[in-house]
Write an enzyme that holds these catalytic residues in place. Structure first.
Site, mmCIF file in Angstrom:
data_model
loop_
_atom_site.group_PDB
_atom_site.id
_atom_site.type_symbol
_atom_site.label_atom_id
_atom_site.label_comp_id
_atom_site.label_asym_id
_atom_site.label_seq_id
_atom_site.Cartn_x
_atom_site.Cartn_y
_atom_site.Cartn_z
ATOM 1 N N GLU A 154 18.054 24.183 64.597
ATOM 2 C CA GLU A 154 19.295 24.859 64.207
ATOM 3 C C GLU A 154 19.308 25.190 62.715
ATOM 4 O OE1 GLU A 154 23.195 24.174 66.960
ATOM 5 O OE2 GLU A 154 23.036 22.839 65.256
ATOM 6 N N HIS A 207 -1.172 13.494 79.913
ATOM 7 C CA HIS A 207 -1.520 13.787 81.302
ATOM 8 C C HIS A 207 -0.715 14.967 81.838
ATOM 9 C CE1 HIS A 207 -3.889 10.027 81.672
ATOM 10 N NE2 HIS A 207 -3.105 9.700 80.640
ATOM 11 N N LYS A 266 28.547 31.605 73.317
ATOM 12 C CA LYS A 266 29.949 31.203 73.489
ATOM 13 C C LYS A 266 30.811 32.429 73.759
ATOM 14 C CE LYS A 266 29.825 27.194 70.400
ATOM 15 N NZ LYS A 266 30.262 26.673 69.113
HETATM 16 O O1 PA5 Z 1 24.870 21.037 63.894
HETATM 17 C C1 PA5 Z 1 25.887 21.561 64.319
HETATM 18 O O2 PA5 Z 1 26.782 21.974 63.559
HETATM 19 C C2 PA5 Z 1 26.139 21.716 65.805
HETATM 20 O O3 PA5 Z 1 25.058 21.315 66.555
HETATM 21 C C3 PA5 Z 1 27.347 20.899 66.210
HETATM 22 O O4 PA5 Z 1 27.119 19.541 65.934
HETATM 23 C C4 PA5 Z 1 27.661 21.066 67.698
HETATM 24 O O5 PA5 Z 1 27.771 22.411 68.018
HETATM 25 C C5 PA5 Z 1 28.973 20.350 68.043
HETATM 26 O O6 PA5 Z 1 30.022 20.858 67.266
HETATM 27 P P1 PA5 Z 1 31.394 20.104 67.129
HETATM 28 O O7 PA5 Z 1 31.161 18.808 66.469
HETATM 29 O O8 PA5 Z 1 32.255 21.017 66.310
HETATM 30 O O9 PA5 Z 1 31.939 19.928 68.528
#
Ligand code: PA5
Length: 433
Positions: free
Chosen positions: A286, A307, A421
Site C-alpha cells: 500500500e 514443495h 469502494k
Molecule cells: O493503511 C491503511 O490506511 C489502510 O489499510 C487502513 O488501515 C484500512 O483501510 C482500514 O481503514 P480504517 O482503519 O479507516 O477502517
C-alpha cells in the site's frame, strides 16, 4: 542493542557495494525529508516517534486486564492496518495453536470484519455463541464497510445476550480522536475508547492502541515490545547506510527494482511469522504501489512452499528477489531420535535439533536460489520476544518509508483503494454514489 542483523552476501553478484554506497547521498536527502517533515505525506509522520513518545502501558494494561477478567473469547474487528499488526503480534509471540492450548489466563482471540464472507462470520458466531465475549472494533476512519458490517452483527448479538449496558462494558472502540461514525457512536453509547493519533496512518499504526491493545489482551508484554521499538527507533534513525540496516535493506530493494526485479518474496521458515509477512505485504504494497510503479510484495512459508512455489522460484521468470526472515533460536529444542533399524535412513541426523535441520534448509535454499538467478538477502532475528518484535515493526516501517521516498512516491497515502469502494457503493445503491 540490535536483535536484528541484515546479511547481503547473496546479493553480491547482482548489486555491487559501489552501487549501494553511491546511493548514500540520495538516502541522506530522503532521511532529511523524513526527519524534517518536508517530504510527501508529511502529515503522517507521527509513527516515527511513537516509541520514544510512549510513556507507559498503564492505561492499555488496565483496560486489557478488565477484558481478560470477563471474557472467554475476544474479537478484534478491523481490516488492513487496523488488524494486521495485532494479528502478526499474536501469532509471532504466542503459541502456534493459541486458541487450542487453553486460555492461559486470557481469552481466545478471533478476528472479524477483515472480509465480508457470510460463512466466515456465521461460523465465528456459532463458535463464540456459548462463550463470554468482548470485542475491540478498530477503524481510523470509522466508516470502513467491512468492519462496520461485522460490528453491527456482533453488537446486535452482544446486546441480545448482555443487554445494552452489559454489552457496553464489553466493547472497546479504537478510532480517530474526533471524526467518523464510530467516534460518534462510541460517544453516544459510552464505550471505552482508544485514540489513533491523527498523524499516524493505518498501516503504520501497530505501535498505537490499534496494535497494542489487542496484543495486551492476548497477554503480550507491551512495555517490552515498546522498549524494543525504542531500540529500533535509535538504530534505524541513523542516516548512514553502513550503520543502518533498515536503510541498507531499502537501498538494496531500490537497486534491485531498478534492475527489473519487480517482485520481492519474503520467505520465512517459521509458521509463527505468517501474519508478520501479511503485515509486511500490506505495509510495503500500500505504501509503494502507486504511479504505475512499486515492488510487488509476496511471501512464502518454507519449507512447506518449497514443495509448491519452490519450482517457480528456482526456475521461473527472473524478475524476483528474496528476503529471508530467519529466527536464530527457537524457544524450545526438539532432537531427532535414533531408530534401531534406520528404515527411513534418517539416523545420520539422530541427535540433531530441528533448528539445525531448518538452518541447513535455509542455507541450502539461499544458495540454490542465488545459483538460479534469484538475488537474496537475510534478516536474522534473535528470538521470538516482544523486544525483537518491536524492533522488527520499526525496522520495516523505516525501510518501507525510505524505499517509497527513493522511488519518488508518497508512502503514506493509498488513493487506489478508493476505486473498488466507489464501484461497490454504486452497485449497492449507497446514497450519493
Ligand atoms: O493503511 C491503511 O490506511 C489502510 O489499510 C487502513 O488501515 C484500512 O483501510 C482500514 O481503514 P480504517 O482503519 O479507516 O477502517
Amino acid at each position: 542493542m540490535s536483535n536484528l542483523s541484515l546479511d547481503c552476501e547473496n546479493l553480491k553478484p547482482f548489486v555491487s557495494d559501489e552501487e549501494v554506497n553511491k546511493l548514500q547521498s540520495e538516502v541522506s536527502l530522503c532521511h532529511d525529508s523524513l526527519e524534517q517533515g518536508s517530504g510527501k505525506g508529511a502529515d503522517y509522520l507521527g509513527w516515527l516517534r511513537l516509541p520514544s513518545n510512549f510513556s507507559d502501558s498503564a492505561e492499555i494494561d488496565s483496560a486489557a486486564d478488565s477484558i481478560r477478567n470477563i471474557c472467554e473469547a475476544f474479537i478484534v474487528v478491523g481490516i488492513g492496518g487496523s488488524y494486521l499488526g495485532a494479528r502478526a503480534g499474536v501469532s509471532y509471540l504466542n503459541s502456534s495453536f493459541p486458541n487450542q492450548v487453553g486460555r492461559q489466563g486470557g481469552p481466545e482471540i478471533y478476528f472479524a470484519g477483515q472480509n465480508i464472507s457470510s460463512d466466515y462470520h456465521a461460523d465465528l458466531f456459532d463458535l463464540i455463541g456459548g462463550r463470554d465475549v468482548c470485542l475491540n472494533v478498530i477503524s481510523k476512519s470509522g466508516t470502513t464497510t467491512e468492519p462496520a458490517v461485522a460490528f453491527r452483527l456482533l453488537k446486535q448479538m452482544m446486546e441480545k445476550k448482555y443487554g445494552s449496558a452489559g454489552a457496553r462494558d464489553r466493547i472497546v472502540v479504537t478510532t480517530d480522536s474526533s471524526r467518523g461514525a464510530l467516534k460518534s457512536l462510541a460517544d453516544e453509547l459510552g464505550y471505552k475508547t482508544f485514540v489513533i493519533p491523527d498523524d499516524v496512518g493505518g498501516r503504520y499504526s501497530v505501535l498505537t492502541p490499534v496494535g497494542l491493545f489487542p496484543m495486551a489482551v492476548a497477554g503480550i508484554n507491551i512495555q517490552e515490545l515498546m522498549e524494543g521499538a525504542r531500540q529500533g527507533e535509535k538504530l534505524y534513525s541513523n542516516p548512514s547506510l553502513e550503520q543502518n540496516d533498515a536503510y541498507r535493506y531499502a537501498a538494496q530493494r531500490h537497486l534491485l527494482y531498478q534492475k527489473g526485479k519487480t517482485t520481492e518474496i519474503l520467505a520465512t521458515f517459521q509458521p509463527a511469522f505468517h501474519y508478520l509477512a501479511d503485515w509486511w505485504k500490506q505495509l510495503a504494497g500500500e505504501s509503494e504501489g502507486k504511479n504505475l510503479q512499486g515492488i510487488f510484495p509476496a511471501s512464502v512459508e518454507l519449507t512447506s512452499d518449497l514443495h509448491s512455489m519452490g519450482q517457480w522460484i528456482q526456475e521461473g521468470q527472473r524478475n524476483i528477489f528474496e528476503t529471508f526472515l530467519i529466527l536464530e533460536s527457537s524457544r524450545r529444542q526438539l532432537k531427532i531420535p535414533a531408530f534401531k533399524n534406520d528404515a527411513d535412513g534418517l539416523n545420520y541426523l539422530a541427535g540433531e535439533t530441528l533448528d539445525t535441520v531448518n538452518e541447513k534448509a535455509w542455507l541450502g535454499t539461499a544458495s540454490a536460489h542465488k545459483e538460479g538467478g534469484v538475488p537474496n538477502m537475510t534478516l536474522k532475528i534473535k528470538d521470538r520476544s516482544p523486544t525483537s518484535l518491536g524492533q522488527i515493526f520499526y525496522f520495516f516501517e523505516r525501510a518501507v518509508a525510505m524505499t517509497g521516498y527513493l522511488n519518488g512516491v508518497n508512502p503514506f497515502d493509498q488513493p487506489g483503494v478508493e476505486f473498488y469502494k466507489k464501484n461497490m457503493f454504486k452497485l449497492l445503491g449507497k446514497p450519493g454514489f
